[in-house]
Design a protein around this motif. Structure first.
Motif, PDB file in Angstrom:
ATOM      1  N   UNK A 264       0.708  -1.322  -0.120  1.00  0.00           N
ATOM      2  CA  UNK A 264       0.004  -0.264  -0.145  1.00  0.00           C
ATOM      3  C   UNK A 264       0.880   1.075  -0.135  1.00  0.00           C
ATOM      4  N   UNK A 265       1.890   1.193   0.868  1.00  0.00           N
ATOM      5  CA  UNK A 265       2.866   2.373   0.960  1.00  0.00           C
ATOM      6  C   UNK A 265       3.576   2.645  -0.389  1.00  0.00           C
ATOM      7  N   UNK A 278      -3.283   3.828 -13.525  1.00  0.00           N
ATOM      8  CA  UNK A 278      -4.208   2.943 -12.781  1.00  0.00           C
ATOM      9  C   UNK A 278      -4.209   3.216 -11.452  1.00  0.00           C
ATOM     10  N   UNK A 279      -3.253   3.086 -10.660  1.00  0.00           N
ATOM     11  CA  UNK A 279      -3.261   3.330  -9.086  1.00  0.00           C
ATOM     12  C   UNK A 279      -3.682   4.825  -8.975  1.00  0.00           C
ATOM     13  N   UNK A 280      -3.374   5.677  -9.830  1.00  0.00           N
ATOM     14  CA  UNK A 280      -3.720   7.085  -9.696  1.00  0.00           C
ATOM     15  C   UNK A 280      -5.196   7.183  -9.612  1.00  0.00           C
ATOM     16  N   UNK A 281      -5.581   6.693 -10.473  1.00  0.00           N
ATOM     17  CA  UNK A 281      -7.164   6.565 -10.655  1.00  0.00           C
ATOM     18  C   UNK A 281      -7.930   6.257  -9.455  1.00  0.00           C
ATOM     19  N   UNK A 282      -7.275   4.969  -8.860  1.00  0.00           N
ATOM     20  CA  UNK A 282      -7.720   4.118  -7.722  1.00  0.00           C
ATOM     21  C   UNK A 282      -8.018   5.090  -6.456  1.00  0.00           C
ATOM     22  N   UNK A 292      -4.985  -4.848  -2.446  1.00  0.00           N
ATOM     23  CA  UNK A 292      -6.082  -5.374  -3.434  1.00  0.00           C
ATOM     24  C   UNK A 292      -6.194  -4.529  -4.472  1.00  0.00           C
ATOM     25  N   UNK A 293      -5.671  -3.207  -4.434  1.00  0.00           N
ATOM     26  CA  UNK A 293      -5.730  -2.178  -5.566  1.00  0.00           C
ATOM     27  C   UNK A 293      -4.753  -2.516  -6.390  1.00  0.00           C
ATOM     28  N   UNK A 294      -3.552  -2.885  -5.701  1.00  0.00           N
ATOM     29  CA  UNK A 294      -2.285  -3.256  -6.529  1.00  0.00           C
ATOM     30  C   UNK A 294      -2.701  -4.681  -7.586  1.00  0.00           C
ATOM     31  N   UNK A 295      -3.357  -5.549  -7.093  1.00  0.00           N
ATOM     32  CA  UNK A 295      -3.879  -6.671  -7.639  1.00  0.00           C
ATOM     33  C   UNK A 295      -4.415  -6.341  -8.794  1.00  0.00           C
ATOM     34  N   UNK A 296      -5.622  -5.600  -8.597  1.00  0.00           N
ATOM     35  CA  UNK A 296      -6.612  -4.818  -9.497  1.00  0.00           C
ATOM     36  C   UNK A 296      -5.827  -4.292 -10.767  1.00  0.00           C
ATOM     37  N   UNK A 337      -4.128 -12.433   3.276  1.00  0.00           N
ATOM     38  CA  UNK A 337      -4.854 -11.331   2.174  1.00  0.00           C
ATOM     39  C   UNK A 337      -4.145 -11.140   1.145  1.00  0.00           C
ATOM     40  N   UNK A 338      -2.864 -10.861   0.949  1.00  0.00           N
ATOM     41  CA  UNK A 338      -2.065 -10.625  -0.149  1.00  0.00           C
ATOM     42  C   UNK A 338      -2.281 -11.594  -1.261  1.00  0.00           C
ATOM     43  N   UNK A 339      -2.586 -12.820  -1.070  1.00  0.00           N
ATOM     44  CA  UNK A 339      -2.471 -13.870  -2.042  1.00  0.00           C
ATOM     45  C   UNK A 339      -3.696 -13.553  -3.235  1.00  0.00           C
TER      46      UNK A 339
END
Length: 393
Positions: A264-265, A278-282, A292-296, A337-339
């Motif tokens: 997350x950091x 993509x991450x900026x939009x999220x 989960x955002x990284x996975x998405x 969770x990170x899986x």
């Protein structure tokens, strides 16, 4: 309080019925290598306690058919799996089948009193749903070191206010039943051993990646906890001497570079610097980022998110490769969770392990994702307490 077996033979019968399901007296006698008369005596004593009941006629083996035996169907156990940001609570029967399961967000930093209020509320909801009148025992997992067998957290890095808190005693009073406490990753390993991908494996590693990182070590079918209960704390193995500061006070720990919090950091840095659209939009949509955002984002083809998973998985793979060379397990299970990062994570781990460990250790070594998800911890917690309740008083 639930009756307890009075000797090792009775304890073994209970655990066989828990792990294998209903069975005939003849088959149990074979598994235990007991004479028919001795087995009959122990069975009669267990039936008198109410722990074991008849369960229909067994298949014919020639001669008079005997009854199958099973654990009492009314026995109920509570499994509690507390993570850094969520808690899962489940009711199981004596064969550790999940009858009801609730999960909700929590903040472990709020302290034990606040967290256990939420846990007890979930347990009360499960009881109100008719799943249990009371509990015959409860197993609890927490995301930090636990002094075994007292069930007391010891200086847990991500759990302020928990050090020395009498978890077992406090919850035992509230629930009115025996309670056992262990590190959450040990319980995940027990759950995988009982009902998951490690069902028939005696020696394996179970790596949990969440807000922190830990490793359950199973040797000869038993969880290895070490002398004081801190075995498997791989999140604080150093992977970069000049790396990020860690919650434990050291620098460059695996956990500080690849965990839910670390992802997350790094995702936030990437979004704010403009390196990941993509991450900026999220971030703009929700105001925060998670693993989960990284996975998405990675699933959507975002190169920076893919790199974050590949690099972090590579660091974790380096540590697991060292463990594989040292321990020579028959299986490595990756959960937590990170899986949700999926097969990109698994590929990065496998690449490092198969490259760095000797062929003798990796030639027939499966490295797989957990299939039980959040149920691994609650099933393992129920397994922990039944190990206690099904042991001689």
């Amino acid at each position: 309080m639930t009756a307890r077996p009075t000797n090792a033979h009775q304890a073994l019968v209970l655990k066989l019925l828990r792990d294998e399901g209903p069975n005939s007296r003849a088959r149990l006698g074979e598994l235990m290598d007991l004479s028919r008369s001795k087995l009959a005596l122990e069975m009669d004593r267990l039936m008198e306690t109410g722990l074991v009941v008849n369960d229909g006629l067994a298949a014919s083996r020639g001669g008079r058919r005997s009854h199958n035996l099973r654990l009492a169907p009314e026995l109920r156990f509570l499994g509690v799996d507390i993570g850094a940001t969520s808690a899962d609570v489940a009711v199981t029967n004596a064969q550790l089948e999940v009858l009801g399961h609730l999960g909700q967000p929590i903040d472990v930093r709020a302290g034990p009193v606040a967290v256990f209020e939420q846990v007890l509320d979930m347990a009360a909801k499960l009881k109100a749903a008719g799943l249990a009148e009371g509990f015959d025992g409860a197993g609890v997992g927490i995301p930090g070191p636990v002094r075994s067998p007292e069930g007391v957290p010891v200086s847990p890095p991500i759990m302020p206010g928990w050090d020395g808190f009498p978890v077992r005693e406090a919850l035992g009073q509230d629930l009115g039943c025996p309670v056992m406490v262990d590190n959450d990753v040990n319980l995940m390993a027990l759950g995988e051993q009982h009902a998951g991908v490690a069902r028939n494996v005696k020696d394996f590693l179970c790596v949990k990646i969440g807000t922190g990182i830990g490793c359950g070590i199973v040797v000869g079918g038993q969880v290895y906890r070490g002398v004081t209960g801190s075995a498997g704390d791989i999140g604080h193995i150093q992977v970069n001497a000049q790396g990020h500061p860690c919650a434990c006070g050291n620098r460059g720990c695996l956990e500080a570079h690849f965990s839910g919090a670390a992802l997350a950091r790094d995702a936030l840095t990437a979004a704010e610097s403009g390196h990941s659209g993509e991450l900026a939009d999220k971030l703009a949509a929700s105001g925060a980022l998670t693993a989960a955002d990284v996975a998405s984002a990675a699933a959507a083809g975002d190169n920076l998110a893919i790199d974050l998973i590949r690099e972090g998985g590579g660091l974790l793979g380096q540590v697991i490769a060292s463990l594989v060379s040292f321990f020579n397990p028959g299986l490595v299970v990756v959960g937590g969770g990170v899986t949700g990062l999926g097969h990109g994570l698994l590929a990065a781990i496998r690449t490092q392990v198969y490259r760095r460990s000797l062929p003798l250790a990796t030639g027939n070594l499966p490295i797989v994702l957990s299939e039980l998800g959040p149920q691994a911890g609650v099933i393992g917690a129920a397994r922990l307490i039944t190990d206690r309740v099904f042991s001689p008083a």
